[in-house]
Structure formats: C-alpha cells, structure tokens
Design a protein around this motif. Structure first.
Motif: not given
Length: 441
Positions: A239, A241, A281, A284-285
């Motif tokens: 992630t 972003d 996701w 990635g967190h």
C-alpha cells in the motif's frame, strides 16, 4: 481472559465495548466531516499537471482511459504511461493514441514488475529528464496518479488546483467511486464502502490534519515528492499510497481532501478477487507499522491519535473477528442448551446484539443515500442495503487472516487485479499529432 468461555460473557462485554467505541468514532468523524472547510485559494498561476498511469497488461482499458484524459484541450497537462513490463498490447495501444501530450515509458525485466511503487519512482526519475518538466519550478508541477481503469470527473483538475494555493499542501486526494456499481451487487457494496470512507473519514481527517492518499485520483506536488529523499518517494509497500501519505505528513506537509470531484474505477465482481485485493491492502497496512516510531516522534499533536488509530486498524479488525467468532459460538451454546430443555435465553440478549450491530450499518446506509439517491430507495430498501453491507464487512475478517498468514510465511508478491474490457471509442477521439516515445524529446 478466555474469549470462548461457556457463557460468552467476556466476549460479549468486549464486543460491546468495541462496538460502542466504533460508534463513537464514526459519530465524531461524521460531525467533523460536516464542519470541515478545505483550505483553498485562487488556482496558482503556472501550475502544470502530469498524469502518471502505471500499467501492467492493461490492454482492456488503457485506450479508453487515455482518451478520457485527453478530452480537455488545456495546454498544461501531459500523460505519462509507465508500461511496467506488459506482455500484451498495452504499449501499442498507447502509441496508437497519437497525441504529443502522451509520453510512454517502457520498463523491461528484470527492472519491471517490482510493484506499483517502483513503477512510480521510475516515472519521477524519468520526468527529471523531460525538458517540459525540468524547466519548471517543482512547486508548480503536480503529479496525478491515475490507475489504468480510472475515470476522473471532467472538472477534476479545476476542482483540485485551488487546493495547491496553500504552499504547505503536498497532496490532494479526490473521492473514489465504483463505475460499475449499477451492474453488480458486490460492486455496489464497494461503492458504498468508498463513499463512506471518503465522504466521512477523509473529510473528517481534514479537520485533524490527517488526510490519507489513495492509489487512484492522487495529486501530489513534485517538490513534496522530492523532499522525501533521493531513494524515490514511493516505498515498496503493498500500500505505497498509505505509506506516502503518512511520510508526507511526518515531513511537515499537509494533505487535503477534495470532495468536489471523484475518480471512478472498476469494482471487483467476484468474491475471490475481492478477498485477494483486500488481503493485499491489509498486508500493506501491516507493513506500514514500520512507520510507528516516526509517527510517535514526528506527528502533529492534532493528528497523532487518529494516525495511530488508522495505522493500528488491522489489529482491531483481527480482534473484532475473534470477538465475533466467540460471540457466535456462545450464541450457539445458549441456543443448544435451550433446545435441549434448558432455560430460555433472555430475548434482550439477541435484541441488544442486533441493535449494536445494525445501528452503525444503518448510519452508513443513510450516508450513502445522501450521495447516491437511488430511485425507490425507501427506508425498507435502505435497511436491506445496510444489512447487506454489514455482511459485506465480514470480508475484512477473512482478508485480515489471509494477510497475516502471508506475513508469517514472508510472502509479499501479488497478482494485479484483473480488469474488464471497456469500449475503446466510448469518448470522442483526441487530436492526432505525433507521440512521445518516453525519451523526453
């Protein structure tokens, strides 16, 4: 404490506390989102937009996406397509859209296919060699990250530009909608999820100086990206972003949310693909936890509590999944004893559990209806959507444990989310001069 005790009392208590905390947080963000006023001013003069579109085997959507970006005749916009080692017709379709505002950067193996962050970093390095970018003040150059399936509202650039009047603004994130929400119930629920997240939490975080950046519809000042160091602004996180948004905030910049424009993207219409996407996701967190020491040292006091809550949300989801399982098992035990001739359970037990679970979902449903006035969406139908959304939320429990298993197994590779084909001629054709081949000429 045993979460699976015979009567489930501890589990019920913890579940009640978590739901109450979640309700309080939701209501707080709802209030903040209604009072938030964005920091804007007159659009800066000389602002220049470069839309960066990282692609890997995107022949199904790339041509239509490019033509949408090229509809505006504004001279201050360019599109850089990064073909990250595609083995389909992605590059050829980009070349077929003959327009001198389109640049193509081809990446080949072994450098290609190392993640979206690596592709974006390659784009930033390439832009430093392009005269049209290198000759400008990096404060005036805005990098807009758009996925290959992204459909920006036509007025997006005009809506976003005023936010960069504040020199402290690093990034601006638009809203996110699902463009195939009318054709799939699963896509509809994803649209509901994005509306709630952006319209409530992103706007609310604007009051806390903690707006996050997404991987689609993300606008970032080039000077802010360069301020993060020479190794490339984007990390190798799954992630990237989320990671970028947090690091910009820690570096002293501000991010803002623009509710006046949305980027529309394809929703996943198969449950297996949705679980795979959300697991990526989630993982990635988990990777973003490496930022926690810096957050504790550098985050603004105003943003610190919400930033810690946001980064720790995977742990809360895993805990909530265990409490939900414990609650379900204790309910089965109570009903089994009753059916075997035991004492009838107190109906308040079931009513209280239902109300505590359904109320947040109903609030979310009302929020969604305020943005998506579906024809005939009365209270009964709204209640139905709310209950479906409650069931849909369980996807995160499965995705969370899948992601945790991958972390334990030290697996970080993922296949990209597949796209559905889009009509190549859905929009008017762009002008037809020459094309850039990525050399910066």
């Amino acid at each position: 404490m045993n979460l699976l005790d015979a009567d489930g009392g501890d589990a019920r208590l913890l579940a009640a506390v978590m739901i109450a905390f979640g309700m309080l947080y939701l209501l707080m963000m709802l209030v903040l989102s209604r009072v938030h006023r964005a920091r804007t001013g007159p659009p800066p003069t000389g602002i220049f937009f470069v839309f960066v579109m990282p692609c890997l085997n995107e022949e199904a959507v790339i041509e239509a996406s490019l033509r949408r970006l090229l509809l505006s005749p504004a001279p201050n916009r360019r599109v850089l397509v990064v073909d990250d080692g595609s083995d389909d017709r992605t590059s050829q379709l980009v070349l077929d859209v003959a327009d001198d505002r389109v640049w193509l950067l081809r990446r080949n193996l072994p450098d290609a296919r190392r993640g979206k962050g690596a592709a974006l970093n390659a784009a930033i390095a390439h832009l430093a060699t392009c005269d049209e970018v290198a000759s400008r003040d990096p404060d005036d150059v805005i990098i807009a990250v758009v996925d290959a399936d992204g459909r920006l509202d036509p007025h997006t650039v005009d809506a976003v530009a005023p936010y960069f009047a504040d020199p402290r603004t690093a990034g601006v994130q638009t809203g996110v909608r699902i463009n195939n929400r009318g054709g799939s119930l699963l896509a509809r629920l994803q649209d509901m999820e994005f509306v709630i997240y952006t319209d409530v939490f992103q706007r609310g975080r604007g009051e806390l100086d903690n707006v996050g950046l997404g991987g689609n519809g993300q606008f970032v000042r080039l000077s802010a990206l360069r301020s993060l160091g020479s190794g490339g602004p984007w990390s190798h996180s799954l992630t990237e972003d989320l990671d970028l948004g947090v690091r910009l905030l820690l570096a002293g910049w501000r991010n803002q949310f623009c509710p006046q424009a949305d980027v529309h993207q394809q929703g996943v219409v198969r449950l297996g693909r949705l679980l795979r996407q959300r697991s990526r996701w989630f993982q990635g967190h988990l990777q973003s936890w490496t930022l926690l020491p810096r957050v504790l040292r550098q985050a603004r006091v105003r943003a610190l509590p919400d930033m810690l809550f946001h980064l720790s949300s995977p742990l809360l989801i895993l805990l909530a999944s265990m409490l939900t399982a414990a609650f379900a098992l204790s309910t089965v035990a109570v009903l089994t004893r009753w059916l075997a001739g035991g004492v009838a359970p107190d109906p308040r037990y079931f009513l209280g559990a239902y109300v505590m679970a359904a109320c947040p979902a109903l609030i979310c449903g009302l929020i969604y209806r305020s943005r998506e006035p579906l024809v005939g969406l009365g209270m009964l139908r709204l209640a139905g959507y709310a209950h479906l959304y409650l069931a849909y939320s369980l996807v995160w429990f499965v995705a969370g444990w899948w992601a945790l298993a991958r972390v334990v197994g030290r697996r970080t590779s993922w296949h990209k989310t597949a796209r559905s084909p889009e009509p190549a001629r859905a929009e008017p054709r762009a002008p037809v001069p020459a094309v850039h081949d990525g050399s910066g000429r």
